[in-house]
Design an enzyme around this catalytic site. Structure first.
Site, PDB file in Angstrom:
ATOM      1  NE  ARG A  97      -3.321   2.531   2.691  1.00 48.75           N
ATOM      2  CZ  ARG A  97      -3.185   3.377   3.704  1.00 48.75           C
ATOM      3  NH1 ARG A  97      -2.446   3.068   4.756  1.00 48.75           N
ATOM      4  NH2 ARG A  97      -3.798   4.536   3.678  1.00 48.75           N
ATOM      5  CG  HIS A 142      -1.021   8.974   3.562  1.00 51.63           C
ATOM      6  ND1 HIS A 142      -1.151   7.629   3.854  1.00 51.63           N
ATOM      7  CD2 HIS A 142      -0.562   9.540   4.703  1.00 51.63           C
ATOM      8  CE1 HIS A 142      -0.781   7.392   5.111  1.00 51.63           C
ATOM      9  NE2 HIS A 142      -0.408   8.541   5.648  1.00 51.63           N
ATOM     10  CD  GLU A 187      -4.464   7.583   9.992  1.00 51.65           C
ATOM     11  OE1 GLU A 187      -3.949   8.660  10.347  1.00 51.65           O
ATOM     12  OE2 GLU A 187      -4.125   6.490  10.463  1.00 51.65           O
ATOM     13  CG  ASN A 329      -4.673   3.452   8.576  1.00 55.96           C
ATOM     14  OD1 ASN A 329      -4.735   2.485   7.818  1.00 55.96           O
ATOM     15  ND2 ASN A 329      -4.208   4.630   8.200  1.00 55.96           N
ATOM     16  CE1 TYR A 331       0.473   2.573  13.462  1.00 58.89           C
ATOM     17  CE2 TYR A 331      -1.571   3.444  12.569  1.00 58.89           C
ATOM     18  CZ  TYR A 331      -0.243   3.085  12.405  1.00 58.89           C
ATOM     19  OH  TYR A 331       0.370   3.234  11.180  1.00 58.89           O
ATOM     20  CD  GLU A 399      -1.170   3.915   8.028  1.00 58.75           C
ATOM     21  OE1 GLU A 399      -0.904   4.317   9.192  1.00 58.75           O
ATOM     22  OE2 GLU A 399      -1.326   4.681   7.072  1.00 58.75           O
TER      23      GLU A 399
HETATM   24  C1  GBH Z   1      -0.877   6.920  10.781  1.00 60.47           C
HETATM   25  O1  GBH Z   1      -1.487   7.800  11.665  1.00 60.47           O
HETATM   26  C2  GBH Z   1      -0.567   7.607   9.476  1.00 60.47           C
HETATM   27  O2  GBH Z   1      -1.460   7.220   8.465  1.00 60.47           O
HETATM   28  C3  GBH Z   1       0.837   7.418   9.023  1.00 60.47           C
HETATM   29  O3  GBH Z   1       1.142   8.320   8.024  1.00 60.47           O
HETATM   30  C4  GBH Z   1       1.765   7.520  10.198  1.00 60.47           C
HETATM   31  O4  GBH Z   1       3.094   7.536   9.849  1.00 60.47           O
HETATM   32  C5  GBH Z   1       1.466   6.357  11.096  1.00 60.47           C
HETATM   33  O5  GBH Z   1       0.129   6.283  11.431  1.00 60.47           O
HETATM   34  C6  GBH Z   1       2.273   6.335  12.380  1.00 60.47           C
HETATM   35  O6  GBH Z   1       1.962   7.414  13.176  1.00 60.47           O
HETATM   36  O7  GBH Z   1      -1.112  12.359  20.835  1.00 60.47           O
HETATM   37  O8  GBH Z   1      -1.945  14.373  19.812  1.00 60.47           O
HETATM   38  O9  GBH Z   1       0.262  13.578  19.262  1.00 60.47           O
HETATM   39  C7  GBH Z   1      -1.816   7.263  12.919  1.00 60.47           C
HETATM   40  C8  GBH Z   1      -2.818   8.117  13.601  1.00 60.47           C
HETATM   41  C9  GBH Z   1      -1.146   9.483  14.632  1.00 60.47           C
HETATM   42  C10 GBH Z   1      -3.413   9.570  15.348  1.00 60.47           C
HETATM   43  C11 GBH Z   1      -0.736  10.260  15.833  1.00 60.47           C
HETATM   44  C12 GBH Z   1      -2.985  10.323  16.578  1.00 60.47           C
HETATM   45  C13 GBH Z   1      -1.137  11.703  17.496  1.00 60.47           C
HETATM   46  C14 GBH Z   1      -1.902  12.353  18.447  1.00 60.47           C
HETATM   47  N1  GBH Z   1      -2.377   8.768  14.804  1.00 60.47           N
HETATM   48  N2  GBH Z   1      -1.783  11.071  16.361  1.00 60.47           N
HETATM   49  S1  GBH Z   1      -1.100  13.220  19.682  1.00 60.47           S
END
Ligand code: GBH
Length: 507
Positions: A97, A142, A187, A329, A331, A399
């Site tokens: 992807r 993206h 996202e 996605n 996590y 993801e």
């Molecule tokens: C994804 O986002 C993205 O699609 C990708 O590009 C990225 O590299 C990957 O994950 C890893 O991060 O606590 O306020 O700092 C994941 C989504 C990213 C949502 C971080 C919350 C931080 C919030 N998340 N974000 S904060």
């Protein structure tokens, strides 16, 4: 007698274990890795590429990035794409992807000018993948909007949906003969909340009360435009599928009280329901309870309309059902309370609209990125919920991954622990009958982690950002992932014998 009991208990225990170990992934389950254009490509102004909002942000406001870095070169995949495909072959990936840079294809943002060099780059890359039987899964957007479109308001402009459709048509026309898996947006929450509602993503607009919701509406309509364009004019001859990827972390109740259950539902509606509900539900439109909250608060705050703009009936109908699959996605998880652990956000704001408490248990391990904690049954909880709520849609995990600190540490046991647990959760999800078709690990290689710069590394391959050649070296997790893909089950005991990577026959 005693011995016999112990022995039989042991047999039972081992049996349980081996049954679990031998659960396998279906042979047509797509295993892959993911990346995104701005994070890996580099060549930010080469061969006619236009400026994106991330070029603009990193060049004009370097202090916003933790290590003042940018992705002008990053992993330089623009020049290293053959090596990238070689890595996919080393891992034995079924799919990859990646995303397209809008301003590399349309330097002005509009379809008046198509950049032949941009088209050529993606053609070469796609062809190289197909040569080795790797399925391209392509994200159209993206986060790297052409800066010119941002100057016209970007996703806050209602015409964005038309500009996006023009771009999507150029993409389908040029690559749709070979690409059969399309993802319109990566996202929406991060685009709209972190970018328009906050200052955690470009364009750092920080308009939480209004900007987030304008963006949400226009993004959903842009997605629907692209979906219908594909469905009507390309799918009949090209035969692929078109979906959207939403960041869906799990928000469960802190206690089983009705108040906490409701608060968790509000969190789900505000964090991702804004984007899934209009497309995947049966009624369409924005999520009901959260919409009511925003409308009420808006009235109290003296607005003459709800800050969350409604869809017209026609728009609602257009978005409803406009997706062939749901990309997720995933996590992490959070526990939600109606009364405790509340953070006081600005008034008005999305955080104030939600009005919930967020809790993270101390025994959930934390990655290098502070938001990323490892929670039990995270994937299972999220996906079984979506399965029930949205009438068993086809789902891809687009993801999932774990960050470690900067540097090229090759022994990443924490990441291995995370991936193994996540993939066990995938097996539980499959056992529960969820229509889950694939899993993309984030990420194939280290890359520019947005405002975290190069301080957090997600790669199965380490990248040497000091080396002009941007040499890629497999981490231990790469060998473990390869072993899982090859054998279609998770061997928790597996340790690579050497750290030398080879391409297996048939890859
Ligand atoms: C994804 O986002 C993205 O699609 C990708 O590009 C990225 O590299 C990957 O994950 C890893 O991060 O606590 O306020 O700092 C994941 C989504 C990213 C949502 C971080 C919350 C931080 C919030 N998340 N974000 S904060």
């Amino acid at each position: 007698m005693k011995l016999l009991v112990i022995l039989s208990l042991l047999v039972v225990a081992c049996h349980g274990l081996s049954v679990k170990q031998q659960r396998s992934f279906p042979s047509d389950f797509l295993f892959g890795c993911a990346t995104a254009s701005y994070q890996v490509e580099g060549a930010w102004n080469e061969d006619g590429k236009g400026e994106s909002i991330w070029d603009y942000l990193t060049h004009n406001n370097p202090g916003a990035v933790q290590d003042q870095s940018n992705a002008d070169i990053t992993a330089d995949s623009y020049h290293n794409y053959k090596r990238d495909v070689e890595m996919m072959r080393e891992l034995g990936l079924d799919a990859y992807r990646f995303s397209l840079s809008w301003s590399r294809i349309l330097p002005t943002g509009f379809a008046n000018e198509v950049n032949p060099k941009g088209i050529e780059y993606y053609n070469n890359f796609i062809d190289e993948m197909l040569k080795y039987g790797i399925t391209p899964m392509v994200t159209l957007y993206h986060w790297d909007l052409p800066q010119k479109l941002q100057e016209l308001g970007g996703l806050a402009n209602p015409l964005f949906a038309d500009w996006y459709e023009d771009y999507a048509r150029v993409v389908f026309e040029n690559f749709g003969d070979r690409v059969k898996h399309w993802i319109t947006f990566n996202e929406p929450r991060e685009i709209c909340y972190e970018g328009y509602g906050f200052d955690n993503k470009a364009p750092l607009l920080n308009s939480s009360a209004v900007g987030t919701y304008l963006c949400a509406k226009h993004l959903v309509l842009a997605h629907a435009n692209a979906y219908h364009a594909y469905n009507n004019d390309f799918k009949p001859t090209q035969g692929g599928v078109c979906g959207i990827t939403v960041s869906i972390n799990w928000f469960g109740p802190l206690t089983d009280s009705a108040e906490d259950e409701f608060a968790a539902e509000i969190a789900r509606q505000a964090e991702w329901g804004l984007y899934t509900e209009p497309i995947f539900s049966t009624e369409g439109g924005f999520p009901k309870e959260f919409s009511e909250r925003v409308a009420e608060k808006s009235a109290q705050q003296g607005y003459l309309w709800s800050r969350l703009p409604a869809f017209t009936e026609e728009e609602k109908a257009r978005a409803l059902g406009a997706s062939d699959f749901l990309g997720v996605n995933h996590y992490t998880s959070r526990l939600i309370s109606a009364t405790e652990y509340k953070s006081t956000g600005a008034v008005p704001s999305l955080v104030d609209d939600e009005d919930i408490g967020i809790y993270v248990p101390e025994d959930w391990p934390v990655a290098q990125s502070p938001w990323l904690v490892m929670a039990p049954d995270s994937i299972y909880n999220a996906l079984t919920h979506l399965h029930k709520k949205y009438n068993s849609p086809v789902i891809y995990i687009t993801e999932n991954g774990w960050s470690i600190g900067p540097g090229r540490d090759l022994i990443d046991d924490d990441r291995i622990t995370y991936y193994r647990a996540a993939l066990e959760s995938v097996l539980d999800t499959l056992d529960a009958g969820v229509n889950l078709k694939g899993y993309m690990a984030w990420s194939l290689m280290d890359n520019f982690e947005w405002l975290e710069g190069y301080t957090a590394r997600f790669g199965l391959y380490a990248v040497d950002f000091e080396d002009p050649a941007r040499t890629r070296t497999p981490r231990k997790s790469a060998f473990v992932y390869k072993h899982i893909i090859k054998n279609r089950y998770i061997d928790h005991e597996y340790e690579p014998e050497t750290m030398t990577m080879t391409i297996d026959e048939g890859n």
